[in-house]
Design a protein around this motif. Structure first.
Motif, PDB file in Angstrom:
ATOM      1  N   TRP A   1      17.169  -4.740  -5.468  1.00  0.00           N
ATOM      2  CA  TRP A   1      15.914  -5.072  -6.115  1.00  0.00           C
ATOM      3  C   TRP A   1      15.783  -4.379  -7.465  1.00  0.00           C
ATOM      4  N   GLU A   2      15.127  -5.078  -8.388  1.00  0.00           N
ATOM      5  CA  GLU A   2      14.804  -4.514  -9.688  1.00  0.00           C
ATOM      6  C   GLU A   2      13.445  -3.809  -9.669  1.00  0.00           C
ATOM      7  N   TYR A   3      12.594  -4.149  -8.726  1.00  0.00           N
ATOM      8  CA  TYR A   3      11.221  -3.636  -8.724  1.00  0.00           C
ATOM      9  C   TYR A   3      10.570  -3.900  -7.377  1.00  0.00           C
ATOM     10  N   THR A   4       9.450  -3.246  -7.136  1.00  0.00           N
ATOM     11  CA  THR A   4       8.478  -3.672  -6.124  1.00  0.00           C
ATOM     12  C   THR A   4       7.108  -3.641  -6.793  1.00  0.00           C
ATOM     13  N   TYR A   5       6.169  -4.387  -6.253  1.00  0.00           N
ATOM     14  CA  TYR A   5       4.819  -4.334  -6.805  1.00  0.00           C
ATOM     15  C   TYR A   5       4.259  -2.917  -6.690  1.00  0.00           C
ATOM     16  N   HIS A   6       4.505  -2.260  -5.560  1.00  0.00           N
ATOM     17  CA  HIS A   6       3.996  -0.906  -5.370  1.00  0.00           C
ATOM     18  C   HIS A   6       4.528   0.024  -6.444  1.00  0.00           C
ATOM     19  N   ASP A   7       5.819  -0.025  -6.712  1.00  0.00           N
ATOM     20  CA  ASP A   7       6.404   0.852  -7.721  1.00  0.00           C
ATOM     21  C   ASP A   7       5.820   0.570  -9.100  1.00  0.00           C
ATOM     22  N   ARG A   8       5.491  -0.694  -9.366  1.00  0.00           N
ATOM     23  CA  ARG A   8       4.950  -1.052 -10.676  1.00  0.00           C
ATOM     24  C   ARG A   8       3.512  -0.549 -10.860  1.00  0.00           C
ATOM     25  N   TYR A   9       2.713  -0.527  -9.774  1.00  0.00           N
ATOM     26  CA  TYR A   9       1.305  -0.178  -9.966  1.00  0.00           C
ATOM     27  C   TYR A   9       0.966   1.267  -9.653  1.00  0.00           C
ATOM     28  N   VAL A  10       1.768   1.939  -8.815  1.00  0.00           N
ATOM     29  CA  VAL A  10       1.315   3.202  -8.236  1.00  0.00           C
ATOM     30  C   VAL A  10       1.093   4.280  -9.293  1.00  0.00           C
ATOM     31  N   ARG A  11       1.889   4.281 -10.349  1.00  0.00           N
ATOM     32  CA  ARG A  11       1.698   5.290 -11.394  1.00  0.00           C
ATOM     33  C   ARG A  11       0.470   5.004 -12.261  1.00  0.00           C
ATOM     34  N   GLN A  12      -0.040   3.807 -12.175  1.00  0.00           N
ATOM     35  CA  GLN A  12      -1.240   3.441 -12.928  1.00  0.00           C
ATOM     36  C   GLN A  12      -2.527   3.704 -12.153  1.00  0.00           C
ATOM     37  N   LEU A  13      -2.391   3.895 -10.856  1.00  0.00           N
ATOM     38  CA  LEU A  13      -3.573   3.991 -10.003  1.00  0.00           C
ATOM     39  C   LEU A  13      -4.467   5.186 -10.329  1.00  0.00           C
ATOM     40  N   PRO A  14      -3.931   6.379 -10.644  1.00  0.00           N
ATOM     41  CA  PRO A  14      -4.825   7.485 -10.999  1.00  0.00           C
ATOM     42  C   PRO A  14      -5.743   7.163 -12.180  1.00  0.00           C
ATOM     43  N   PHE A  15      -5.202   6.459 -13.192  1.00  0.00           N
ATOM     44  CA  PHE A  15      -6.051   6.055 -14.308  1.00  0.00           C
ATOM     45  C   PHE A  15      -7.149   5.104 -13.841  1.00  0.00           C
ATOM     46  N   ILE A  16      -6.781   4.146 -12.990  1.00  0.00           N
ATOM     47  CA  ILE A  16      -7.764   3.172 -12.502  1.00  0.00           C
ATOM     48  C   ILE A  16      -8.919   3.886 -11.814  1.00  0.00           C
ATOM     49  N   LEU A  17      -8.604   4.824 -10.951  1.00  0.00           N
ATOM     50  CA  LEU A  17      -9.646   5.542 -10.221  1.00  0.00           C
ATOM     51  C   LEU A  17     -10.506   6.376 -11.165  1.00  0.00           C
TER      52      LEU A  17
ATOM     53  N   LEU B   1       0.804  -1.218   0.000  1.00  0.00           N
ATOM     54  CA  LEU B   1       0.000   0.000   0.000  1.00  0.00           C
ATOM     55  C   LEU B   1       0.841   1.275   0.000  1.00  0.00           C
ATOM     56  N   ASP B   2       1.949   1.254   0.730  1.00  0.00           N
ATOM     57  CA  ASP B   2       2.701   2.490   0.957  1.00  0.00           C
ATOM     58  C   ASP B   2       4.072   2.519   0.286  1.00  0.00           C
ATOM     59  N   GLY B   3       4.526   1.392  -0.240  1.00  0.00           N
ATOM     60  CA  GLY B   3       5.824   1.369  -0.907  1.00  0.00           C
ATOM     61  C   GLY B   3       6.991   1.610   0.022  1.00  0.00           C
ATOM     62  N   ILE B   4       6.945   1.072   1.233  1.00  0.00           N
ATOM     63  CA  ILE B   4       7.988   1.386   2.212  1.00  0.00           C
ATOM     64  C   ILE B   4       9.363   0.848   1.828  1.00  0.00           C
ATOM     65  N   LEU B   5       9.420  -0.097   0.889  1.00  0.00           N
ATOM     66  CA  LEU B   5      10.712  -0.626   0.464  1.00  0.00           C
ATOM     67  C   LEU B   5      11.054  -0.249  -0.976  1.00  0.00           C
ATOM     68  N   ASP B   6      10.359   0.729  -1.522  1.00  0.00           N
ATOM     69  CA  ASP B   6      10.668   1.163  -2.890  1.00  0.00           C
ATOM     70  C   ASP B   6      12.086   1.725  -3.006  1.00  0.00           C
ATOM     71  N   PHE B   7      12.623   2.208  -1.899  1.00  0.00           N
ATOM     72  CA  PHE B   7      13.972   2.768  -1.946  1.00  0.00           C
ATOM     73  C   PHE B   7      15.024   1.727  -2.292  1.00  0.00           C
ATOM     74  N   LYS B   8      14.692   0.452  -2.197  1.00  0.00           N
ATOM     75  CA  LYS B   8      15.634  -0.606  -2.525  1.00  0.00           C
ATOM     76  C   LYS B   8      15.839  -0.777  -4.035  1.00  0.00           C
ATOM     77  N   ILE B   9      14.973  -0.169  -4.818  1.00  0.00           N
ATOM     78  CA  ILE B   9      15.053  -0.331  -6.272  1.00  0.00           C
ATOM     79  C   ILE B   9      16.168   0.546  -6.829  1.00  0.00           C
ATOM     80  N   GLY B  10      16.914   0.016  -7.797  1.00  0.00           N
ATOM     81  CA  GLY B  10      17.849   0.859  -8.523  1.00  0.00           C
ATOM     82  C   GLY B  10      19.252   0.306  -8.582  1.00  0.00           C
ATOM     83  N   GLU B  11      20.047   0.955  -9.375  1.00  0.00           N
ATOM     84  CA  GLU B  11      21.433   0.531  -9.573  1.00  0.00           C
ATOM     85  C   GLU B  11      22.191   0.538  -8.251  1.00  0.00           C
ATOM     86  N   GLY B  12      22.875  -0.546  -7.994  1.00  0.00           N
ATOM     87  CA  GLY B  12      23.651  -0.663  -6.765  1.00  0.00           C
ATOM     88  C   GLY B  12      22.843  -1.135  -5.580  1.00  0.00           C
ATOM     89  N   THR B  13      21.537  -1.370  -5.765  1.00  0.00           N
ATOM     90  CA  THR B  13      20.712  -1.896  -4.683  1.00  0.00           C
ATOM     91  C   THR B  13      20.314  -3.324  -5.020  1.00  0.00           C
TER      92      THR B  13
END
Length: 255
Positions: A89-105, A75-87
């Motif tokens: 993780w390649e992704y989180t579910y939150h990071d993948r969906y959150v930019r799509q949520l305004p369209f959904i609503l 819900l809140d993306g508390i581990l999204d900071f782990k994404i990126g070069e040198g970290t």
């Protein structure tokens, strides 16, 4: 490959039926990526009333802290900071969906009959070369009969270790979306093309199945409202502090 469809009144009821079906009808096959056997079916389990109590199964790996942390991740993306070069993780579910949520609503508000309110989680450019590609593929919302229903598709789902936490957090997201558009929550459908249990957890799955068959529902579930929710909320500040510490260590901050 066996196709199994089960329904339950609430989430634990549906999840428990899915576990039992996997235990009793799953095919034992090789899983070369992980160097062990697995028991597997294609599974769809449906909670007819996603928020009906009791909402929490006792048959999952973890407890209050782990479930609350996972809900906060989704819900809140508390581990999204782990994404990126040198970290790590390649992704989180939150990071993948959150930019799509305004369209959904906006789409659900535009047309309550829409079939277009779909969030795509799979990213071919990343997942096709990732050693740990996203298991969650898509989430679709539909308003039917005045209620918001949720349909989740997973390419792969670890039945014994991950499925309940996945489903519970996705129901919490469904509840959030429903609140945003002013609709009551309806059913939750969880589809896993590969619903499996790894060999290392065969004994755990057997124990789950024994509990489902031989114990009354109240001994293998918890009420969420008025009990488990309070415990989860009590854990939230500890989780936030642990995440802040993790973020500071990763960022090289001092003080």
């Amino acid at each position: 490959m066996k196709e199994i469809f089960v329904t339950g009144h609430n989430l634990p009821d549906a999840y428990h039926k899915a576990l039992l079906a996997l235990h009793e009808h799953g095919d034992v096959l090789s899983c070369n990526d992980w160097g062990q056997l697995q028991k597997e079916v294609s599974m769809t389990y449906v909670a007819e009333d996603a928020l009906a109590e009791p909402m929490v199964s006792r048959l999952y790996i973890g407890g209050v802290y782990e479930l609350q942390q996972y809900v906060m991740e989704i819900l809140d993306g508390i581990l999204d900071f782990k994404i990126g070069e040198g970290t790590c993780w390649e992704y989180t579910y939150h990071d993948r969906y959150v930019r799509q949520l305004p369209f959904i609503l906006s789409e659900l508000r535009r047309n309550p009959d829409t079939r277009r309110a779909v969030m795509n989680i799979r990213d071919f450019g990343v997942d096709s070369s990732n050693s740990d590609p996203a298991c969650l593929q898509s989430i679709q919302y539909l308003i039917r009969g005045g209620k918001l229903h949720c349909k989740v598709l997973m390419r792969s789902n670890d039945a014994a270790q991950a499925s309940f936490m996945n489903a519970f957090a996705f129901v919490m997201l469904q509840k959030k979306v429903a609140g945003e558009i002013g609709a009551p929550v309806g059913s939750y459908t969880h589809r896993a093309n590969s619903f499996h249990c790894y060999e290392r957890n065969f004994r755990l799955l057997e124990q789950y199945a024994d509990g489902i068959k031989n114990r009354p529902p109240e001994e293998i579930t918890y009420e969420y409202e008025g009990f488990y929710k309070d415990l989860m909320e009590e854990a939230a500040p500890k989780i936030a502090a642990a995440v802040d510490k993790m973020r500071n260590v990763q960022g090289g901050f001092h003080g």
